[in-house]
Design an enzyme around this catalytic site. Sequence first.
Site, PDB file in Angstrom:
ATOM      1  CE  LYS A 121      42.318  35.884  36.710  1.00  0.00           C
ATOM      2  NZ  LYS A 121      42.527  36.417  38.074  1.00  0.00           N
TER       3      LYS A 121
ATOM      4  CG  ASP B 145      39.629  42.041  36.829  1.00  0.00           C
ATOM      5  OD1 ASP B 145      40.312  42.831  37.507  1.00  0.00           O
ATOM      6  OD2 ASP B 145      39.255  40.930  37.263  1.00  0.00           O
TER       7      ASP B 145
HETATM    8  C1  S3P Z   1      38.772  38.917  42.146  1.00  0.00           C
HETATM    9  C2  S3P Z   1      38.489  40.169  42.617  1.00  0.00           C
HETATM   10  C3  S3P Z   1      38.996  41.403  42.001  1.00  0.00           C
HETATM   11  C4  S3P Z   1      39.505  41.148  40.588  1.00  0.00           C
HETATM   12  C5  S3P Z   1      40.372  39.934  40.501  1.00  0.00           C
HETATM   13  C6  S3P Z   1      39.598  38.702  40.939  1.00  0.00           C
HETATM   14  C7  S3P Z   1      38.212  37.744  42.850  1.00  0.00           C
HETATM   15  O1  S3P Z   1      40.064  41.896  42.771  1.00  0.00           O
HETATM   16  O2  S3P Z   1      40.209  42.287  40.120  1.00  0.00           O
HETATM   17  O3  S3P Z   1      40.826  39.744  39.175  1.00  0.00           O
HETATM   18  O4  S3P Z   1      38.249  36.629  42.303  1.00  0.00           O
HETATM   19  O5  S3P Z   1      37.716  37.919  43.973  1.00  0.00           O
HETATM   20  P1  S3P Z   1      39.828  42.875  44.042  1.00  0.00           P
HETATM   21  O6  S3P Z   1      39.192  42.082  45.121  1.00  0.00           O
HETATM   22  O7  S3P Z   1      41.208  43.333  44.435  1.00  0.00           O
HETATM   23  O8  S3P Z   1      38.967  43.983  43.545  1.00  0.00           O
END
Ligand code: S3P
Length: 428
Positions: free
Chosen positions: A23, A316
């Site tokens: 993702k 996550d």
């Molecule tokens: C992500 C960073 C994380 C993660 C999210 C995706 C990203 O969040 O939990 O699902 O793609 O940079 P945070 O930056 O809030 O830790």
Amino acid sequence: MSSKILQYNQPSLVGDITVPGDKSVSHRSVMFGSIAKGKTTVSGFLLGEDCLSTIDCFKQLGVMIEVDGTNVTIDSPGIDDWEEPKEVLYTGNSGTTTRLMLGILSGAKLHTVMTGDASIGKRPMRRVADPLRLMGAQIAGRENGQFTPLAIQGGKLQAIDYKMPVASAQVKSAILLAGLRAKGTTIVRESEVSRDHTERMLRQFGATIDVTDGVVTFKGGQTLTGTHVNVPGDISSAAFFLVAGAITRGSRIVLKNVGVNETRDGIIEVLQNMGAKMDISMNDENAAEPTATITIETSELIGTTIEGTIIPRLIDEIPIIALLATQAKGKTVIKDAEELKVKETNRIDAVVNELKKLGANIEATDDGMIIEGPTPLSEGSLKTYGDHRIGMMGAVAALIAQGNVELDDADCIAVSYPSFFEHVEKLI
Ligand code: S3P
């Protein structure tokens, strides 16, 4: 929103699955391809709802994007020639879209308004808006820029030297993407290293960026050149089947194309510490995002402590790790994870409430949870809170539960893993 009753009768899971695209990397491929002038091609793209929201936003900015299966072609006039969108940009359930776009749009000479769904409306945005404002960004939103809808008047930016108050790749990435357009050299200092997909992809698009001992140094004014991006499988999606393979009886699952970037692989370390029977065979170690084939078998598990710098490497995965811990002998303690409270839902409360309904011995703490196992799980009706990872945790729990498990909203799983139930059926 439709409920789903899962009647699995404690199956064994045997076979192989190819994990869908990552993702985080899928979002970034569209963002970087849209900033760059010209053509970018992407393979292995995740067709999850979050990533489709990112595509929709860039189409509204005048970028041509074609989706053909998991291949995506992006043809962009480049960030300097985007169109000012006539409508509000809708980011759905996606925190990554909302926060990274905030950084990108701050440095594009356009007026834009962004909003998302009810969950996005509750997620803190000042962690991004505040450093961007220090760079000169003009951002307005509810509660002084804390919540969507957000209005952005893009313009000239200056570089900053910023010490991150929380470990967040979204905050770091928003600052770097604004830094790309800023005058001077942007420095981001991380005390705990968060996922580094932005740094890796900037290099893939031809930029120079230095990362030394948690300090990211990035000179503004560089141009990105369109390229090909090969998206690895999402380890955060693979995690549900890694745990399912370890906790169901008589199982052996082969997971192909799992992204094993070292800023994301905390789940592997935890499974190893808990005694999981697992084999990891690396594919191309020199790829921009390395991948591996991982085989997992039914395992005798022991409790563990998860704290400190590993937390951003598995943030996550904590909902599914909590379920794993209910099947491990002894105590598992998860600490330093208060960030879970500001995810798609409050994941400390959601995990504890829902696993308790199935009979798990689990208690919430201020910054995590404590789980005592092993406990057989019973039937029950679970809430997903519209959170894809809580939904998949419930579905994996259903595989070992004595009786049926009902999920109030199984559709939310399509945010990150639209083929999740197909993959479960394939392995049964
Ligand atoms: C992500 C960073 C994380 C993660 C999210 C995706 C990203 O969040 O939990 O699902 O793609 O940079 P945070 O930056 O809030 O830790």
